[in-house]
Design an enzyme around this catalytic site. Structure first.
Site, short mmCIF file in Angstrom:
data_model
loop_
_atom_site.label_atom_id
_atom_site.label_comp_id
_atom_site.label_asym_id
_atom_site.label_seq_id
_atom_site.Cartn_x
_atom_site.Cartn_y
_atom_site.Cartn_z
N PRO A 106 0.86 -1.19 0.00
CA PRO A 106 0.00 0.00 0.00
C PRO A 106 0.89 1.24 0.00
O PRO A 106 1.75 1.38 0.86
CB PRO A 106 -0.77 -0.13 1.32
CG PRO A 106 -0.69 -1.57 1.68
CD PRO A 106 0.64 -2.04 1.17
N CYS A 107 0.75 2.09 -1.01
CA CYS A 107 1.65 3.23 -1.14
C CYS A 107 0.97 4.51 -0.69
O CYS A 107 0.22 5.12 -1.44
CB CYS A 107 2.14 3.37 -2.58
SG CYS A 107 3.77 2.68 -2.81
N GLN A 108 1.21 4.89 0.53
CA GLN A 108 0.74 6.18 0.99
C GLN A 108 1.49 7.26 0.18
O GLN A 108 2.63 7.09 -0.18
CB GLN A 108 1.03 6.39 2.48
CG GLN A 108 0.62 5.21 3.36
CD GLN A 108 1.80 4.32 3.68
OE1 GLN A 108 2.60 4.04 2.81
NE2 GLN A 108 1.86 3.87 4.91
#
Length: 384
Positions: A106-108
């Site tokens: 998951p790429c914030q």
């Protein structure tokens, strides 16, 4: 950023070589030592299974307890091979023991700090942990999948950080491309970024799209008005090869990696929307959802991880088909239909609630896109 954008063009697609569908593996008896983080329900594991490739899971992990339950129900793995918190995984113990490492962290959205635009600029992000694992266990190949927004975020600066981290910090030959599931056999509009890193410099082009032969209806549990429906056996036999399709109906055990055999069955009433909710879904003209609002699409909208909460046709996929019960009401997709539209056949075991299953399907990588990548790269070259 110009040099990075060049990679994500039509020139990076192999349109001249043999189609990935027809490619043969050079070492079909090889075993792939596979490792994954942010493993979800094991899309790459299932892709290798559909291809019939021997696979040994080295490690896997996910923070979601339901994903772990589904993973352990569908793949061979021991408790000591599983990590719940990637921050606590010391991957140096696996150096030289991993052929393929896959994940979709998951790429914030993280800010760019200073001029380095590399590993240090990813502090506090889960991508940083993915890159650390690559650095520590040094797989022969890695696949990093993410939303297309990562490539476009902050005018490309975010992706420049990710790219430079893989190239300079990890020391890999890095390739990347936006690929859409509907171009690789699955009737779902789902574009994602697929980044591949090779430990050795490699001439690699991404697999070319193939004609889409199926519609979303073909994947529905109760839909019989399909070219692939066999009324005598009450089942659907999806095969892109008409000659093989005839053989498949007689000998379903001869199912190939890109075939789907589905039983046709009634869909429970609970999946149908109430009259009030159905009217709300179909009501025209809001600021967010413009007319005309469409249901029964030939190609599905991107499956969402929160489908159980959504009730707008501008967001979700709604269908009106249930010929078996004679119902013409509006219904949402079932979890099984969602799994199918992500490339998981009906042998994939659902062991969690419907709410969790929707989330698992919506967060997964499309199996058929991974199959195309594995065939294109001849993954068996990297096995033992």
């Amino acid at each position: 950023m110009t040099d990075l954008n060049i990679q994500n063009t039509e020139e990076n697609i192999d349109k001249e070589g043999i189609s990935w569908v027809d490619r043969e593996f050079s070492r079909p008896d090889a075993t792939i030592r596979l490792a994954t983080s942010f493993s979800g329900i094991g899309a790459i594991e299932y892709a290798l299974k559909r291809l019939g490739i021997n696979t040994k899971i080295v490690f896997a992990g996910d923070i979601d307890a339901n994903c772990k339950k589904s993973y352990f129900a569908n793949y061979t793995i021991r408790e000591n091979q599983w990590h719940t918190d990637i921050h606590e995984l010391d991957a140096t113990q696996y150096k030289g023991k991993v052929d393929l490492f896959v994940g979709g962290a998951p790429c914030q959205a993280f800010s760019i700090v200073g001029e380095q635009r590399g590993f240090e600029d990813t502090r506090g992000t889960l991508f940083r942990e993915f890159a650390r694992i690559v650095k520590e266990c040094q797989p022969k190949v890695f696949i990093f999948e993410n939303v297309q927004g990562l490539f476009k975020h902050d005018q490309g600066r975010t992706w420049e950080v990710v790219y430079n981290t893989f190239k300079d910090y990890c020391g890999y030959d890095v390739h990347f491309q936006l690929l859409n599931a509907r171009d690789y056999g699955i009737p779902q509009t789902r574009e994602r970024l697929y980044c591949m890193g090779f430990r050795e410099e490699t001439e690699f082009k991404y697999p070319a799209p193939i004609p889409l032969k199926y519609k979303m209806y073909d994947f529905l549990e109760d839909y019989t008005d399909s070219d692939y429906y066999d009324s005598d056996k009450n089942a659907k036999y999806l095969s892109g090869d008409k000659k093989h399709l005839k053989e498949l109906r007689i000998h379903p055990e001869k199912e190939r990696f890109n075939d789907f055999v589905f039983p046709v069955r009634e869909v429970e009433d609970k999946y149908y929307l109430s009259e009030k909710v159905a009217k709300y879904v179909l009501c025209p003209g809001t600021k967010t959802f413009k007319t005309p609002i469409k249901t029964d699409l030939e190609i599905a909208r991107p499956l969402l991880h929160s489908m159980h909460k959504m009730h707008r046709a501008g967001v979700d996929n709604y269908v009106t088909y249930n010929k078996a019960k004679g119902i013409d009401g509006l219904r949402k997709l079932t979890p099984r239909e969602c799994f199918r539209l992500m490339g998981f056949k009906d042998d994939f075991k659902q062991v969690v609630s419907n709410t969790a299953a929707y989330m698992e399907a919506g967060n997964s990588i499309v199996v058929d896109v991974l199959i195309a990548l594995l065939k294109q790269m001849d993954v068996t070259k990297y096995g033992i």
